[in-house]
Scaffold this motif. Structure first.
Motif, PDB file in Angstrom:
ATOM      1  N   ALA A  48     116.808   6.204 113.526  1.00 38.20           N
ATOM      2  CA  ALA A  48     118.208   5.767 113.344  1.00 38.20           C
ATOM      3  C   ALA A  48     118.808   5.122 114.625  1.00 38.20           C
ATOM      4  O   ALA A  48     119.572   4.106 114.373  1.00 38.20           O
ATOM      5  N   GLY A  49     118.304   5.708 115.955  1.00 40.72           N
ATOM      6  CA  GLY A  49     118.942   4.977 117.136  1.00 40.72           C
ATOM      7  C   GLY A  49     118.099   4.756 118.217  1.00 40.72           C
ATOM      8  O   GLY A  49     118.526   4.295 119.155  1.00 40.72           O
ATOM      9  N   ALA A  50     116.901   4.588 117.862  1.00 40.21           N
ATOM     10  CA  ALA A  50     115.823   4.325 118.898  1.00 40.21           C
ATOM     11  C   ALA A  50     116.166   2.877 119.399  1.00 40.21           C
ATOM     12  O   ALA A  50     115.917   2.583 120.784  1.00 40.21           O
ATOM     13  N   ASP A  51     116.369   1.860 118.524  1.00 39.56           N
ATOM     14  CA  ASP A  51     116.642   0.634 119.094  1.00 39.56           C
ATOM     15  C   ASP A  51     117.770   0.555 119.963  1.00 39.56           C
ATOM     16  O   ASP A  51     117.653  -0.030 120.876  1.00 39.56           O
ATOM     17  N   LYS A  52     118.856   1.199 119.388  1.00 41.12           N
ATOM     18  CA  LYS A  52     120.340   0.771 120.041  1.00 41.12           C
ATOM     19  C   LYS A  52     120.128   1.724 121.526  1.00 41.12           C
ATOM     20  O   LYS A  52     120.908   1.231 122.438  1.00 41.12           O
ATOM     21  N   PRO A  91     123.834   9.402 112.864  1.00 42.83           N
ATOM     22  CA  PRO A  91     122.815   9.752 113.795  1.00 42.83           C
ATOM     23  C   PRO A  91     123.123   9.199 115.195  1.00 42.83           C
ATOM     24  O   PRO A  91     122.695   9.888 116.099  1.00 42.83           O
ATOM     25  N   HIS A  92     124.042   8.121 115.286  1.00 49.52           N
ATOM     26  CA  HIS A  92     124.197   7.466 116.663  1.00 49.52           C
ATOM     27  C   HIS A  92     125.335   8.532 117.418  1.00 49.52           C
ATOM     28  O   HIS A  92     125.035   8.397 118.628  1.00 49.52           O
ATOM     29  N   TYR A  93     125.836   9.280 116.691  1.00 51.09           N
ATOM     30  CA  TYR A  93     126.610  10.227 117.147  1.00 51.09           C
ATOM     31  C   TYR A  93     125.832  11.237 118.280  1.00 51.09           C
ATOM     32  O   TYR A  93     126.283  11.456 119.358  1.00 51.09           O
ATOM     33  N   ALA A 129     116.521  15.855 121.149  1.00 50.37           N
ATOM     34  CA  ALA A 129     115.179  15.886 120.440  1.00 50.37           C
ATOM     35  C   ALA A 129     115.749  16.197 119.038  1.00 50.37           C
ATOM     36  O   ALA A 129     116.778  16.698 118.735  1.00 50.37           O
ATOM     37  N   ALA A 130     115.106  15.469 117.929  1.00 48.32           N
ATOM     38  CA  ALA A 130     115.332  15.062 116.786  1.00 48.32           C
ATOM     39  C   ALA A 130     114.096  15.010 115.845  1.00 48.32           C
ATOM     40  O   ALA A 130     113.145  14.299 116.397  1.00 48.32           O
ATOM     41  N   PRO A 131     114.335  15.354 114.284  1.00 51.25           N
ATOM     42  CA  PRO A 131     113.281  14.553 113.431  1.00 51.25           C
ATOM     43  C   PRO A 131     113.062  13.179 113.484  1.00 51.25           C
ATOM     44  O   PRO A 131     113.946  12.521 114.190  1.00 51.25           O
ATOM     45  N   LEU A 132     112.106  12.776 112.805  1.00 53.70           N
ATOM     46  CA  LEU A 132     111.751  11.307 112.746  1.00 53.70           C
ATOM     47  C   LEU A 132     112.646  10.454 112.371  1.00 53.70           C
ATOM     48  O   LEU A 132     113.226   9.338 112.927  1.00 53.70           O
ATOM     49  N   GLY A 133     113.556  10.851 111.135  1.00 57.68           N
ATOM     50  CA  GLY A 133     114.606   9.868 110.747  1.00 57.68           C
ATOM     51  C   GLY A 133     115.835   9.585 111.485  1.00 57.68           C
ATOM     52  O   GLY A 133     116.294   8.565 111.808  1.00 57.68           O
ATOM     53  N   MET A 134     116.198  10.962 112.340  1.00 59.06           N
ATOM     54  CA  MET A 134     117.344  10.520 113.308  1.00 59.06           C
ATOM     55  C   MET A 134     116.970   9.930 114.361  1.00 59.06           C
ATOM     56  O   MET A 134     117.713   9.068 115.137  1.00 59.06           O
TER      57      MET A 134
END
Length: 211
Positions: free
Chosen positions: A90-94, A66-68, A82-87
């Protein structure tokens, strides 16, 4: 962040919206290589939901991470991701604060049937978009589908909630289903009709298939 005259003129068209909504629109419009020009490019990555991971990412295995996709949007100088919840989770913090994000709050999948009444399920929420620092929610409707009215009602409810809490609203308006032929889905008058309906539903940013 200094806002350009062009972006300011765009924001002036949203006189009914709150400062929070306008601030989030400004973040998107001022981001990346097109920042400040009044134009934007969004990277949408919901293919894994729509078509499955193998069909979407096997050709480029790095894309399973996901970080890619966050990094791709940054490296390409795009306006938002733009992406769904899980994606997003996965990267919101980083990647917090590095690029505006748009949570896609409804999705479909290629295993489902429904050529006459294509639809999408609600798969995210305004609360989750806020929790993850998103600038906007994203939603898809299918004008022409036998399920179109229900999708419009769902969108209107979520859009009202998002705006009340300061989030911008992005709407993918894709004519599909019902009596529409494949060429008809991208006919100029049909695409214009879909864009007009999206505007009347209160979307800030509208995506249609190019005629």
């Amino acid at each position: 962040m200094k806002i350009t005259r062009k972006v300011r003129s765009i924001l002036d068209n949203y006189s009914a919206d709150s400062p929070g909504v306008k601030a989030n629109l400004a973040r998107i419009l001022m981001q990346g290589k097109l920042g400040g020009t009044g134009k934007l490019v969004i990277l949408p990555v919901d293919q894994g939901f729509e078509h499955g991971p193998a069909r979407s990412f096997a050709v480029n295995p790095d894309a399973y991470d996901p970080h890619y996709h966050f990094q791709l949007a940054l490296d390409a100088g795009l306006s938002a991701y733009a992406a769904p919840l899980g994606m997003i989770e996965a990267g919101a913090d980083k990647f917090a604060g590095q690029i505006p994000t748009i949570m896609k709050v409804n999705s479909s999948n290629s295993l489902a049937r429904g050529s006459e009444a294509p639809s999408q399920a609600i798969t995210g929420s305004v609360a989750e978009a806020l929790r993850l620092g998103c600038s906007a929610i994203g939603f898809t409707i299918y004008p022409g589908s036998d399920a179109a009215f229900e999708m419009m009602e769902q969108f209107q409810e979520m859009a009202a909630e998002a705006k009340a809490l300061g989030l911008a609203v992005v709407l993918w308006s894709y004519p599909r289903g019902g009596g529409l032929s494949k060429p008809g889905e991208t006919a100029l008058d049909i695409a214009a009709y879909a864009a007009h309906m999206a505007a009347l539903l209160g979307a800030h940013i509208i995506k249609v298939k190019p005629p």
